[in-house]
Enzyme design. Sequence first.
Site, PDB file in Angstrom:
ATOM      1  N   TRP A 102       0.860  -1.100  -0.101  1.00 44.33           N
ATOM      2  CA  TRP A 102      -0.092   0.032   0.131  1.00 44.33           C
ATOM      3  C   TRP A 102       0.851   1.247   0.104  1.00 44.33           C
ATOM      4  O   TRP A 102       0.452   2.395  -0.496  1.00 44.33           O
ATOM      5  CB  TRP A 102      -1.087   0.136   1.180  1.00 44.33           C
ATOM      6  CG  TRP A 102      -2.004  -1.103   1.124  1.00 44.33           C
ATOM      7  CD1 TRP A 102      -2.133  -2.291   1.769  1.00 44.33           C
ATOM      8  CD2 TRP A 102      -2.994  -1.298   0.048  1.00 44.33           C
ATOM      9  NE1 TRP A 102      -3.067  -3.133   1.295  1.00 44.33           N
ATOM     10  CE2 TRP A 102      -3.614  -2.587   0.397  1.00 44.33           C
ATOM     11  CE3 TRP A 102      -3.316  -0.463  -0.864  1.00 44.33           C
ATOM     12  CZ2 TRP A 102      -4.849  -3.241  -0.238  1.00 44.33           C
ATOM     13  CZ3 TRP A 102      -4.382  -0.957  -1.757  1.00 44.33           C
ATOM     14  CH2 TRP A 102      -5.061  -2.195  -1.728  1.00 44.33           C
ATOM     15  N   ASP A 173      -0.864   6.888   6.517  1.00 43.70           N
ATOM     16  CA  ASP A 173      -1.878   5.903   6.283  1.00 43.70           C
ATOM     17  C   ASP A 173      -2.242   5.090   7.508  1.00 43.70           C
ATOM     18  O   ASP A 173      -1.346   4.087   7.518  1.00 43.70           O
ATOM     19  CB  ASP A 173      -1.778   5.370   4.816  1.00 43.70           C
ATOM     20  CG  ASP A 173      -2.775   4.459   4.569  1.00 43.70           C
ATOM     21  OD1 ASP A 173      -3.727   4.322   5.382  1.00 43.70           O
ATOM     22  OD2 ASP A 173      -2.619   3.835   3.557  1.00 43.70           O
ATOM     23  N   LYS A 197     -11.508  -1.366   8.835  1.00 42.84           N
ATOM     24  CA  LYS A 197     -10.772  -2.190   9.463  1.00 42.84           C
ATOM     25  C   LYS A 197     -11.421  -2.272  10.888  1.00 42.84           C
ATOM     26  O   LYS A 197     -11.944  -3.259  11.550  1.00 42.84           O
ATOM     27  CB  LYS A 197      -9.442  -2.055   9.478  1.00 42.84           C
ATOM     28  CG  LYS A 197      -8.845  -1.860   8.140  1.00 42.84           C
ATOM     29  CD  LYS A 197      -8.631  -3.172   7.170  1.00 42.84           C
ATOM     30  CE  LYS A 197      -8.029  -2.734   5.921  1.00 42.84           C
ATOM     31  NZ  LYS A 197      -7.740  -3.825   5.009  1.00 42.84           N
TER      32      LYS A 197
END
Length: 362
Positions: A102, A173, A197
């Site tokens: 990511w 992030d 999440k």
Amino acid sequence: MARVHNFNAGPAALPLAALERAQRELLDFEGTGMSIIEHSHRGKAFEGVHDEALSLFRELLSIPDDYHVLFLQGGASHQFAMVPLNLLPPEKSADYVLTGGWSEKAYEEAGRIGTVRVAATTAEGKRFARIPRQSELSLDPNAAYVHITTNNTLFGTQWHDVPDTGDVPLVADMSSDFLWRPIDVRRYALIYAGAQKNIGPSGVTVVVARKDLVERSRKDIPKIFQYRTHAENNSLYNTPPTFAIYLVRNVLAIAKEQGGLPEIERKNRAKAALLYGTLDELSGFYKAPVERESRSVMNVVFRLPTEDLEKRFVAEAAKQGMVGLAGHRVTGGIRVSLYNAVELASVEVLVRFMKDFAKQSG
């Protein structure tokens, strides 16, 4: 009703109490005669939910008044572009620390918008097994910002210490570990996190940004992409994902009732300690590839002696009510996601299964 042990990496487990509240309120929200899904985003019913969710974020994280809290759409992938669009002027560059898939995607997207450089990478071929040390960071003191991904769902690594970036704004992030423990928000200039999440369902992204950073961000980009626009309109510039925000409110309310982030951290560390302890105990069968100091509390990855055994492990676990254990398609192996809503009892069931499986197969 039989609930499974949900170890999915995202969308992931939600607190049962938050879902039960949604079930009770789904057809008739607070006596209004209709669902919250049907309410106008500019009406008083949704306004109350929206403001409560924002207030709970501020309370749980002790977010200072000089920070905005925004609800946006598009997920973290949208933020890969929105961050440099707002914060990266043409005359500057931005530093990216690469610790997984990511962070690589964020770096690639920013490179389409402006000048970016790799401040550090822990790539070993196609794998990442650790977080870089402070001494390994090659930081530009004139960079527009430094970007990190605090937890890496694919490879099971996590930042446990905030890197020192000096006077350069730190952008993080936190999609896969936001709210897992208390943090000092002032160490960051901007935080973004997809909800699916620890925070709620997919469809809404939370951004926590220093107000002065937003104020001086670029104005030569479309209004819809400017943080400034959403801050000035209390995240209501366009129609927000109302039901997702409603469920976020439910999750945050449960977190507060259960003792806030210190209690959530205690539970998360207990789950991770049990699972990693089992992996270390059975290291002759299960192989945990991540450097010990970089082990993620949220996503635990490991391998078995063969891929055939891994497939059988996943299949037999599913028969016993454990789902979401297959590793990412890029990495293979096994991945156990231990987000906030995963109970210790589920990890205890998994650990018993792991011991039995190793005994039968080893």
